[in-house]
Design an enzyme around this catalytic site. Structure first.
Site, short mmCIF file in Angstrom:
data_model
loop_
_atom_site.label_atom_id
_atom_site.label_comp_id
_atom_site.label_asym_id
_atom_site.label_seq_id
_atom_site.Cartn_x
_atom_site.Cartn_y
_atom_site.Cartn_z
N ASN A 117 -4.86 0.06 0.49
CA ASN A 117 -5.22 -0.87 1.56
C ASN A 117 -6.45 -0.34 2.30
OD1 ASN A 117 -3.32 1.12 2.48
ND2 ASN A 117 -2.86 -0.08 4.31
N GLU B 80 -2.73 -4.08 -3.29
CA GLU B 80 -2.54 -4.81 -4.55
C GLU B 80 -3.79 -5.60 -4.90
OE1 GLU B 80 -0.71 -4.67 -1.84
OE2 GLU B 80 1.39 -5.18 -2.20
N CYS C 126 2.89 -8.62 0.19
CA CYS C 126 2.77 -9.78 1.07
C CYS C 126 2.59 -11.06 0.23
CB CYS C 126 1.61 -9.60 2.03
SG CYS C 126 -0.01 -9.90 1.30
#
Ligand code: THU
Length: 131
Positions: free
Chosen positions: A43, A56, A91
């Protein structure tokens, strides 16, 4: 042949490169491509919070920008200050991005080096949006 433990180890290594000065929640991801190549991501946060990119999507966008169009497995780990207590579920936006490049039966590994949960992409995003 890469197995889920190897892929998770790569996600874990990527987590150490997270740039998370705001949330301190560090995430790493590793994606396997059809030709067995692997791309990792972390991230990357921003002072303008909405400009943050999840681990991701960092990994998937790296793979796609290098010419890959099909991902065949994903491993994800994360936790506060990089301490992985349990599963760090992706998410909704990352689930949708995974569905663009992975098939519904693609395995998604979530957890820690010692306790890896296994889902299919369809488990995580049933009825994904498609055009
Ligand atoms: N984060 C990810 O990297 N992946 C996800 O799927 C969920 C959230 C990051 C974004 C932000 O840097 C931090 O976790 C806290 O939301």
């Amino acid at each position: 042949m890469i197995d889920k433990k190897d892929l998770m180890a790569k996600a874990n290594a990527a987590m150490s490169r997270a740039y998370a000065p705001y949330s301190h929640f560090r995430v790493g991801a590793a994606v396997l491509c059809e030709d067995e190549s692997i791309y990792t991501g972390c991230n990357i946060e921003n002072a303008s919070y909405g400009a943050t990119n999840c681990a991701e999507r960092t990994a998937i966008f790296k793979a796609v920008s290098e010419g890959h169009r099909k991902i065949t497995a994903v491993a994800i780990c994360g936790g506060p200050d990089g301490v992985v207590y349990g599963p760090a579920y992706p998410c909704g936006i990352c689930r949708q991005v995974m569905s663009e490049f992975g098939s519904p039966d693609m395995p998604v590994y979530i957890g820690t080096d010692s306790d890896i949960l296994e889902f299919t992409l369809a488990d995580l995003i049933p009825h994904a949006f498609e055009l």
